[in-house]
Enzyme design. Sequence first.
Site, mmCIF file in Angstrom:
data_model
loop_
_atom_site.group_PDB
_atom_site.id
_atom_site.type_symbol
_atom_site.label_atom_id
_atom_site.label_comp_id
_atom_site.label_asym_id
_atom_site.label_seq_id
_atom_site.Cartn_x
_atom_site.Cartn_y
_atom_site.Cartn_z
ATOM 1 N N ASN A 19 0.757 -1.295 -0.156
ATOM 2 C CA ASN A 19 0.334 0.422 0.238
ATOM 3 C C ASN A 19 0.592 1.274 0.247
ATOM 4 O OD1 ASN A 19 -2.443 -1.518 0.158
ATOM 5 N ND2 ASN A 19 -2.029 -1.503 2.597
ATOM 6 N N ALA B 89 3.959 0.125 12.059
ATOM 7 C CA ALA B 89 4.840 -0.512 11.753
ATOM 8 C C ALA B 89 5.590 -1.485 12.504
ATOM 9 C CB ALA B 89 5.342 -0.389 10.749
ATOM 10 N N GLY C 226 4.336 -4.313 14.741
ATOM 11 C CA GLY C 226 4.716 -5.648 14.682
ATOM 12 C C GLY C 226 5.030 -6.407 13.133
ATOM 13 N N ASP C 227 4.620 -5.248 12.197
ATOM 14 C CA ASP C 227 5.545 -6.033 11.165
ATOM 15 C C ASP C 227 7.065 -5.893 10.769
ATOM 16 O OD1 ASP C 227 2.713 -5.711 9.810
ATOM 17 O OD2 ASP C 227 2.892 -3.714 9.085
ATOM 18 N N SER D 38 9.933 3.693 9.248
ATOM 19 C CA SER D 38 10.786 3.652 10.799
ATOM 20 C C SER D 38 11.919 2.249 11.009
ATOM 21 C CB SER D 38 9.747 3.161 11.646
ATOM 22 O OG SER D 38 8.799 1.830 11.593
#
Length: 314
Positions: free
Chosen positions: A11, A254, A256-257, A296
Amino acid sequence: MTAIVVVGSLNMDFVVRVSHLPAPGETVLGRDFQMIPGGKGANQAAAAARLATDSLQVRMVGRVGYDTFGDHLKASLSAAGVDVGAVHAMRSHATGVALISVDASGQNSIVVAPGANHALIASEAESMRSVFRGARLALFQLESPVDTVAAALRIAREEGARTMLDPAPAVPLPGEMLANVDILTPNESEASLLLGLPPQRVAISNAPALARALKELGPAAVVLKLGDQGCFYSDGEMEIHAPALSVVAQDTTAAGDVFNAALAVALAEDRPIQDALRFANAAAAISVTRIGAQASIPTRSEVDQRLGGAPIRS
């Protein structure tokens, strides 16, 4: 060469800083607008590539639109070192976008328009088999159609990959799908939804029971992500609480990713689960001190330094 495969979303993130997240019907003036490459799948692929050593290849499977955003997302992943040979552009759909508001404390509100991500259909899962071949781990999320994820999980398992599912955005999942998951990595709200419970903050004392209940749904192991409390691991034989590192959060978009990607990298390097959880916590902690999704993601050397200068080696 050892490989990690990520199947999931790409995205373009439209990020606005706000003083507070708006209530229904409220208009809030924002500041510091940015367009940043994102999508849970792409975030995990970029993070894995940035955290990996040269001996680890990262491959991405996904769909973008035949448009400028799609070109930019593929170029961004390629620049991070990700193989995007299985990321295809679709003329029938626009590239997915996410509208993200981030408040002064770093908490966020996200609305996703999936676009081309929903063109990754279950009937195409068999074509992923060659991408999974030789992979140590395969990472999945739920911004792609659930039936596609289920089919791809099965094929990844058949090709010998260890599978990791980030059940976000959270929806109830069938047991036959979860039976093909080696590591399930929900956060607190996702864990509650999977178990049919109301959203709740999970105390460390309650984490073991919650993780065991999640494991009974079908996955071989569970890593419960607990934010500033760290994470809790359970596989039926071993249970581990890995505390979080202390940081001042700026943006948790982000986290968790980055955690999942770092966990996959450490496991692909055959690290013990205790070391892998510590590495993942450190990477996620660094990411929340920065604005944006892929912007990040820390480097490997930054994570090693945060862990006291003792690099995790393969």
